[in-house]
Design an enzyme around this catalytic site. Sequence first.
Site, mmCIF file in Angstrom:
data_model
loop_
_atom_site.group_PDB
_atom_site.id
_atom_site.type_symbol
_atom_site.label_atom_id
_atom_site.label_comp_id
_atom_site.label_asym_id
_atom_site.label_seq_id
_atom_site.Cartn_x
_atom_site.Cartn_y
_atom_site.Cartn_z
ATOM 1 N N PHE A 81 -12.334 -42.608 -24.363
ATOM 2 C CA PHE A 81 -12.632 -41.303 -23.751
ATOM 3 C C PHE A 81 -11.587 -40.880 -22.713
ATOM 4 O O PHE A 81 -11.516 -39.706 -22.373
ATOM 5 C CB PHE A 81 -13.970 -41.352 -23.002
ATOM 6 N N LYS A 85 -8.665 -33.122 -19.283
ATOM 7 C CA LYS A 85 -9.300 -32.214 -20.247
ATOM 8 C C LYS A 85 -9.349 -30.739 -19.835
ATOM 9 O O LYS A 85 -10.027 -29.954 -20.500
ATOM 10 C CB LYS A 85 -10.730 -32.701 -20.504
ATOM 11 N N SER A 125 -11.281 -33.155 -30.004
ATOM 12 C CA SER A 125 -11.970 -31.937 -29.572
ATOM 13 C C SER A 125 -11.821 -30.862 -30.628
ATOM 14 O O SER A 125 -10.796 -30.796 -31.329
ATOM 15 C CB SER A 125 -11.331 -31.456 -28.267
ATOM 16 N N ALA A 126 -12.806 -29.987 -30.704
ATOM 17 C CA ALA A 126 -12.709 -28.838 -31.605
ATOM 18 C C ALA A 126 -11.543 -27.942 -31.221
ATOM 19 O O ALA A 126 -11.122 -27.092 -32.017
ATOM 20 C CB ALA A 126 -14.010 -28.039 -31.556
ATOM 21 N N TYR A 149 -3.244 -29.108 -23.696
ATOM 22 C CA TYR A 149 -4.338 -30.079 -23.837
ATOM 23 C C TYR A 149 -4.631 -30.331 -25.316
ATOM 24 O O TYR A 149 -4.703 -31.475 -25.773
ATOM 25 C CB TYR A 149 -5.590 -29.548 -23.114
ATOM 26 N N LYS A 153 -4.223 -33.718 -28.039
ATOM 27 C CA LYS A 153 -5.258 -34.257 -28.938
ATOM 28 C C LYS A 153 -4.719 -34.344 -30.367
ATOM 29 O O LYS A 153 -4.954 -35.322 -31.073
ATOM 30 C CB LYS A 153 -6.522 -33.382 -28.896
ATOM 31 N N ASN A 179 -19.055 -28.238 -28.160
ATOM 32 C CA ASN A 179 -19.201 -27.969 -26.726
ATOM 33 C C ASN A 179 -20.286 -28.841 -26.095
ATOM 34 O O ASN A 179 -21.463 -28.456 -26.094
ATOM 35 C CB ASN A 179 -19.501 -26.483 -26.505
ATOM 36 N N ARG A 231 -20.444 -20.242 -29.434
ATOM 37 C CA ARG A 231 -20.008 -21.635 -29.462
ATOM 38 C C ARG A 231 -21.134 -22.540 -29.958
ATOM 39 O O ARG A 231 -22.316 -22.198 -29.903
ATOM 40 C CB ARG A 231 -19.634 -22.111 -28.045
ATOM 41 N N GLY A 294 -6.716 -17.038 -24.456
ATOM 42 C CA GLY A 294 -6.825 -18.241 -25.301
ATOM 43 C C GLY A 294 -8.197 -18.439 -25.924
ATOM 44 O O GLY A 294 -8.369 -19.319 -26.763
#
Length: 339
Positions: A81, A85, A125-126, A149, A153, A179, A231, A294
């Site tokens: 983890f 982030k 992450s999505a 970020y 990933k 999320n 989301r 974004g």
Amino acid sequence: MRVLVTGGAGYIGSHTVLALLRAGYSVVVVDNLSNSRVESLQRVAALAGRQPDFVRADITDKAALEAVFRRYPDVSAVLHFAGLKAVGESVAQPLAYYRNNVVGTMVLCEVMQAHGVQRMVFSSSATVYGDAKTVPVPESEPLKPTNPYGHTKRVIEELLADVQQANPGWRVGILRYFNPVGADESGQIGEDPQGVPNNLMPYITQVAVGRLESLQVFGDDYPTIDGTGVRDYIHVSDLAAGHLAALRALEQVEGVRAWNLGTGQGYSVLELVAAFERVTGKKIPYTVVGRRAGDVATSYADVTRASGELGWSAQLGLDRMVSDAWRWQRTNPDGYDKG
Ligand code: NAD
Ligand code: UD1
């Protein structure tokens, strides 16, 4: 079986450590506490009735990681983890993000390889999908992140695939979270962002508790049900269960496999606000402002693969996400500081 959990003192890590301890695993957490407090693990221990071991160390510090793997020769898998982030911060400080996330993962893999540990579940992450063409988003969607970020990933996903290719004994589960929200139902552990939250749910709970005055809704002109962003919110305890399912799946699954972890259901900002007000009885004042740079209009997961291959699906709905997030915030108004 002992599992090493990097970033285990953080929000998602602490909930997963709790689930691991409850399921009978032995756990050693490695965390530099750059975005968390060791108190989270003390509370996890109280809830589980068992203690996770804890080593304060930075994953970019090879000597420190070597020492951990020497001290715990029984580690058979790593849940990874640890990382930074915050999207906005990553735009301002890309090198810090590449160092922490990418270099940290490289060092971790080197030390794992040296010690014959070849199983990893990685927190992706999505965000790697960027503005996805297909919604609900399947794992086969091209990876086109739109910020540093997200780039870290994607690079880590590629790095892990290359490591596995060269070392076929490795088995890697890549979990692409949508999320994550909510908190353990005890209200004892939860999300404790530093400063003003970037994300919607902690922002709402801080308005409800009086730490912030009102919510800014970032745009109401998206092509969605009410114009606000949609989301796939997923309860952090469901996410924790997804990690245990992935760990078990690596007994069978060879190579590298990515799984989306979401509910498969999207909610708009105003739907989340309305659910929060209904469930908690707290009014959330808000104003609509311009879109956040974004942001995408709609993002929710195709969860077919996770349900078929992991035998896992999210169990907790929006009301539980909201009521558990609120219980944590209400009973710990200043997070772990005064908790
Ligand atoms: P978090 O910040 O609460 O937890 C991350 C933990 O890693 C913290 O305890 C921090 O102190 C630790 N850490 C950071 N850099 C480290 C380093 N170099 N060495 C050792 N420890 C380090 O974040 P979280 O929300 O629990 O996220 C966990 C993981 O899931 C992260 O990799 C994040 O990118 C990913 N993720 C989070 C979300 C989300 O919305 N929360 C969504 C998708 C993916
Ligand atoms: C953010 C991150 C993404 C990360 C994801 C999960 C950005 C640009 N993206 O995405 O990389 O994977 O969190 O942690 O930060 N909103 C408001 N007001 C607020 C906050 C949010 O209206 O004060 C809206 C957003 O415009 C969005 C929705 O609420 O429509 C959810 O926002 P957020 O919780 O930040 O998550 P993501 O935008 O999905």
